[in-house]
Motif scaffolding. Sequence first.
Motif, PDB file in Angstrom:
ATOM      1  N   PRO A   1       7.723  -0.198  -3.110  1.00  0.00           N
ATOM      2  CA  PRO A   1       7.897   0.618  -4.344  1.00  0.00           C
ATOM      3  C   PRO A   1       8.645   1.694  -4.472  1.00  0.00           C
ATOM      4  O   PRO A   1       9.324   2.110  -3.440  1.00  0.00           O
ATOM      5  CB  PRO A   1       6.203   1.333  -4.344  1.00  0.00           C
ATOM      6  N   GLY A   2       9.047   1.827  -5.939  1.00  0.00           N
ATOM      7  CA  GLY A   2      10.328   2.810  -6.410  1.00  0.00           C
ATOM      8  C   GLY A   2       9.407   4.126  -6.446  1.00  0.00           C
ATOM      9  O   GLY A   2       8.346   4.431  -6.144  1.00  0.00           O
TER      10      GLY A   2
ATOM     11  N   HIS B   1       3.018  -4.334   8.525  1.00  0.00           N
ATOM     12  CA  HIS B   1       2.900  -5.588   7.882  1.00  0.00           C
ATOM     13  C   HIS B   1       1.291  -6.004   7.514  1.00  0.00           C
ATOM     14  O   HIS B   1       1.052  -6.638   6.529  1.00  0.00           O
ATOM     15  CB  HIS B   1       3.248  -6.800   8.943  1.00  0.00           C
ATOM     16  N   THR B   2       0.398  -5.152   8.104  1.00  0.00           N
ATOM     17  CA  THR B   2      -0.967  -5.122   7.557  1.00  0.00           C
ATOM     18  C   THR B   2      -1.081  -4.510   6.096  1.00  0.00           C
ATOM     19  O   THR B   2      -2.321  -4.502   5.645  1.00  0.00           O
ATOM     20  CB  THR B   2      -1.808  -4.609   8.645  1.00  0.00           C
TER      21      THR B   2
ATOM     22  N   ASP C   1       0.836  -1.201   0.033  1.00  0.00           N
ATOM     23  CA  ASP C   1      -0.058  -0.015   0.047  1.00  0.00           C
ATOM     24  C   ASP C   1       1.088   1.503  -0.178  1.00  0.00           C
ATOM     25  O   ASP C   1       1.984   1.205   0.459  1.00  0.00           O
ATOM     26  CB  ASP C   1      -0.789   0.126   1.283  1.00  0.00           C
ATOM     27  N   PRO C   2       0.273   2.242  -0.600  1.00  0.00           N
ATOM     28  CA  PRO C   2       1.142   3.402  -0.581  1.00  0.00           C
ATOM     29  C   PRO C   2       1.639   4.001   0.585  1.00  0.00           C
ATOM     30  O   PRO C   2       2.777   4.534   0.813  1.00  0.00           O
ATOM     31  CB  PRO C   2       0.152   4.617  -1.117  1.00  0.00           C
ATOM     32  N   ASP C   3       0.891   3.679   1.821  1.00  0.00           N
ATOM     33  CA  ASP C   3       1.342   4.032   3.347  1.00  0.00           C
ATOM     34  C   ASP C   3       1.966   3.021   4.078  1.00  0.00           C
ATOM     35  O   ASP C   3       1.970   3.056   5.188  1.00  0.00           O
ATOM     36  CB  ASP C   3       0.192   4.703   3.995  1.00  0.00           C
ATOM     37  N   ALA C   4       2.421   1.906   3.413  1.00  0.00           N
ATOM     38  CA  ALA C   4       3.048   0.736   4.096  1.00  0.00           C
ATOM     39  C   ALA C   4       4.317   0.934   4.712  1.00  0.00           C
ATOM     40  O   ALA C   4       4.598   0.563   5.898  1.00  0.00           O
ATOM     41  CB  ALA C   4       3.099  -0.571   3.145  1.00  0.00           C
ATOM     42  N   VAL C   5       5.186   1.755   4.358  1.00  0.00           N
ATOM     43  CA  VAL C   5       6.602   2.041   4.626  1.00  0.00           C
ATOM     44  C   VAL C   5       6.406   3.307   5.598  1.00  0.00           C
ATOM     45  O   VAL C   5       5.958   4.300   5.428  1.00  0.00           O
ATOM     46  CB  VAL C   5       7.551   2.592   3.510  1.00  0.00           C
ATOM     47  N   LEU C   6       6.883   2.901   6.938  1.00  0.00           N
ATOM     48  CA  LEU C   6       6.788   3.855   7.787  1.00  0.00           C
ATOM     49  C   LEU C   6       8.138   4.433   8.251  1.00  0.00           C
ATOM     50  O   LEU C   6       8.139   5.678   8.683  1.00  0.00           O
ATOM     51  CB  LEU C   6       6.342   3.321   9.258  1.00  0.00           C
TER      52      LEU C   6
END
Length: 435
Positions: free
Chosen positions: A211-212, A188-189, A172-177
């Motif tokens: 994602p890049g 991980h969700t 998801d676009p907001d997966a990386v914190l």
Amino acid sequence: MFHLGWFLGDSTGIHQWWGPWSSTNATDWMKPDIYVDLATSLERGGFDLMFIEDTAMVEDTYGGSMEMSLKYGEMVPKNDPMLYMPLMAQATKHLGLVGTVSTIQYPPYLAARQAVSMDHVTKGRSGINVVTSVSHRVAQNFGYDQHLAHAERYAMANEWMDVVSALWESWDPDAVLMDKTEPRFADHTKVHTIDFEGTYFKVRGPLNTMPGPQRRPVVAQAGNSTPGRELAAAHADCMLALCKNPDEMRALRQDMDARLIAHGRKPGDLKILFMTIPVVAETDEDARELQRRAEAARHDQSAIDMRLWAMSYASGGTIDYGKFDLDGPVPQEIGTGETTTAKAWLENSEDMTLRDLVTGPFNYGMDFVGSYDTVAEQMGEAMDAAGGDGFLIYKPVTRKHIIEITDGLCPALQERGLIRTRYEHPTFRENLLAF
Ligand SMILES: Cc1cc2nc3c(=O)[nH]c(=O)nc-3n(C[C@H](O)[C@H](O)[C@H](O)COP(=O)(O)O)c2cc1C
């Protein structure tokens, strides 16, 4: 304004290696230098992208032997283009780099991961040219007895693109914190398996890289048959086209607009680049003289061999043009390979001899001949008549041809406001879709 792309038709393989201006191509084609020169020159000229061909086989359709491929260096030797893309990216800041990926050569997981890795390495300038491969010889290097039939190749390519697209969306676009305090790199969700199970592919996912900068690398497509157009309408940002006049260009643009809308997309989501091999020089007369010499050279045995070789290849390995009488009629079958290209080459050849055909003008798209200013003017007029989007320039890779285009033609186009003088955006897709 329109876009410019460069078609590196010999890929990172041997380029014009004998004759005028071949320089050190015979000994140096495998070194990075000429590709880096080309990339930096294209950026100086205001190109949007370099488009790098690929095939993985040694052709033997013409004459039923590998002799002509190896004698002339036709598609062999050729290195893996993906390894050169980071080197070109390192030497440039804006140029989009599109590497060819065949749906029968690359499992979709590998291709999706490689394209995203390339997007990170190029800082948002990577693209893939999705092809189905043309000939049996490629298929036989990847586990097939014969290549799949044309319609099935495209059905498989569509499924392949569905898998690749799902993998590109598996984070998801907001997966990386990147929360260093907790610490917590990613949530991980928000990273999902894709659990894809189709006719050709079974892939669990998710992608094991984030994602890049572009999230979805640019997708290009080159076949112009009906299933080729459908593949582009469903998935591509950029399509490469073979049209020989503005009417054909406009008709293709309109056809693709309707297909894009039917796929729930907007016409502006897909840019069409029309192939051309412009003959340019300082004056119109110089360019015409170059053209006259090129026409005379078509009667050389080497040129005849290479034309027959190209037709045999484009047939998908189904027609050996070496077995026909050169002074007899032109066989009219199309074959199963690059069907649009083969049709374009055979157009109006019913009353010709094979010799007339192979020593005559070949359709490689739009013809432009003249001084840099004349050709710039003609390109502008053709693009106005067609309604957009750009040209794909295909020239033999020699320093002379590179400079003629990037330092001769490009400034003439820029003076007329026809191509970019700067890059507005940081990523390839944003620049490609900017106008
Ligand atoms: C400009 C252009 C570039 C292409 N580049 C490649 C390539 O690098 N590798 C490849 O296997 N096929 C390549 N193809 C083949 C097409 O992607 C497509 O699979 C084939 O032409 C079938 O096309 P069709 O839809 O016209 O029948 C290219 C075709 C064109 C017109």
